[in-house]
Design a protein around this motif. Sequence first.
Motif, short mmCIF file in Angstrom:
data_model
loop_
_atom_site.label_atom_id
_atom_site.label_comp_id
_atom_site.label_asym_id
_atom_site.label_seq_id
_atom_site.Cartn_x
_atom_site.Cartn_y
_atom_site.Cartn_z
N PRO A 162 0.80 -1.24 0.00
CA PRO A 162 0.00 0.00 0.00
C PRO A 162 0.82 1.29 0.00
O PRO A 162 0.43 2.27 -0.61
N ALA A 163 1.98 1.27 0.68
CA ALA A 163 2.78 2.50 0.78
C ALA A 163 3.82 2.63 -0.33
O ALA A 163 4.59 3.58 -0.35
N ALA A 164 3.83 1.68 -1.26
CA ALA A 164 4.86 1.68 -2.30
C ALA A 164 4.63 2.80 -3.31
O ALA A 164 3.52 3.28 -3.51
N ASP A 165 5.73 3.19 -3.94
CA ASP A 165 5.68 4.23 -4.97
C ASP A 165 5.32 3.65 -6.34
O ASP A 165 5.08 4.40 -7.29
N GLU A 166 5.32 2.32 -6.46
CA GLU A 166 5.07 1.66 -7.75
C GLU A 166 3.67 1.98 -8.23
O GLU A 166 2.68 1.75 -7.55
N SER A 167 3.57 2.55 -9.43
CA SER A 167 2.26 2.90 -9.97
C SER A 167 1.60 1.67 -10.59
O SER A 167 2.27 0.73 -11.01
N ILE A 168 0.28 1.70 -10.63
CA ILE A 168 -0.50 0.63 -11.24
C ILE A 168 -0.72 1.00 -12.70
O ILE A 168 -1.34 2.02 -13.00
N LYS A 169 -0.21 0.20 -13.62
CA LYS A 169 -0.34 0.52 -15.04
C LYS A 169 -0.46 -0.75 -15.85
O LYS A 169 -0.34 -1.86 -15.33
N GLY A 170 -0.72 -0.58 -17.15
CA GLY A 170 -0.89 -1.73 -18.02
C GLY A 170 -2.31 -1.85 -18.52
O GLY A 170 -3.17 -0.99 -18.26
N ASP A 171 -2.60 -2.92 -19.25
CA ASP A 171 -3.95 -3.17 -19.71
C ASP A 171 -4.85 -3.51 -18.53
O ASP A 171 -4.38 -3.74 -17.41
#
Length: 328
Positions: A162-171
């Motif tokens: 939850p606290a990660a900087d990783e963005s949610i992307k993709g199809d």
Amino acid sequence: MSEINSIHDTFFRETMSHKEVAADFLANYLPAKVLKHIRLDTLTITKDSFVNEKLAEHYSDLLYHVTFTGNRLGLIYFLFEHKSYPDEFTDLQLLGYLSENWQLVRKQFPNAKKLPLIIPVIVYHGKPKGKTIRLVDLIDLPHPDLACYVPTFDTAFYDFSPAADESIKGDIYLRLFLLCLRAKNIPKSRKILIQILILLAQLPGDVTSMHWIQKIFRYLSQGMDIDRGVVHDLVKEYIPLDMEGKIMTIAEQWKQDGRMEGRVEGRVEGRIEGRQAILQRLVAKRFGQNILDIQFQERLRKATPEQLDLWAERILDAKSVDEVFKDN
């Protein structure tokens, strides 16, 4: 493997075993300088796994063959870390898995003069933010001059806590998968459930989409702590009318007030027993009524859902019962 971790393992395998989703993940998260050397259209999943039964409590893995630049064959190894907290020794585990991968290649291609490149990809979704720790940082070096004796390799580490900087992307299917991983650690969050419903509303109402929706609701229902009535209200608010009825039927399976763990476990056990009975009938029909001796009955009783599915697939081509139940 505990029931909870089995849920994560199943969801990971069911999703990332679709090569389109795996390719989408790599296309969106690997660095461009690496990606340009990978032909994603050549991804081919294997049945090989290197996580032993003891470590399956915390890790799952998937292995893909792929073609690199210059028509060279290689491997991409997904390691899914479903521990609640990051393990600083994950790279040590990974080193062992990479070695086993290469040993398997040597057995399969004994005349090969070189080993294939393996790109290790770690997917983490624990509660706190994680980070990759390189093997060299775990070794108590007497002096930097001796660092040349420590194995070094880079890992593609992606953190969806939850606290990660990783963005949610993709199809859409990849984003749904990654949002579900994040939802697991914020189980009371209506916000993330709404994000998931908004994406579900964009899916066509075909059989494939309904299969994905059922899979996602099954995972969320066993991991989130939101009242079923709230879920129903949100479905009515965010799902189009033409899909609302189908999704509401699936949402009926949602646990209520977070107090249905026992019933969920009972349903899981019931499904496993059903698979065991079907597999027993199939084997008896193929190889004879009395072929299932006590040894095989015991293996059926202790089998995981994944093992039962694998054995059922083998029945079609196996020439003997031993081929159905072989270890690999």
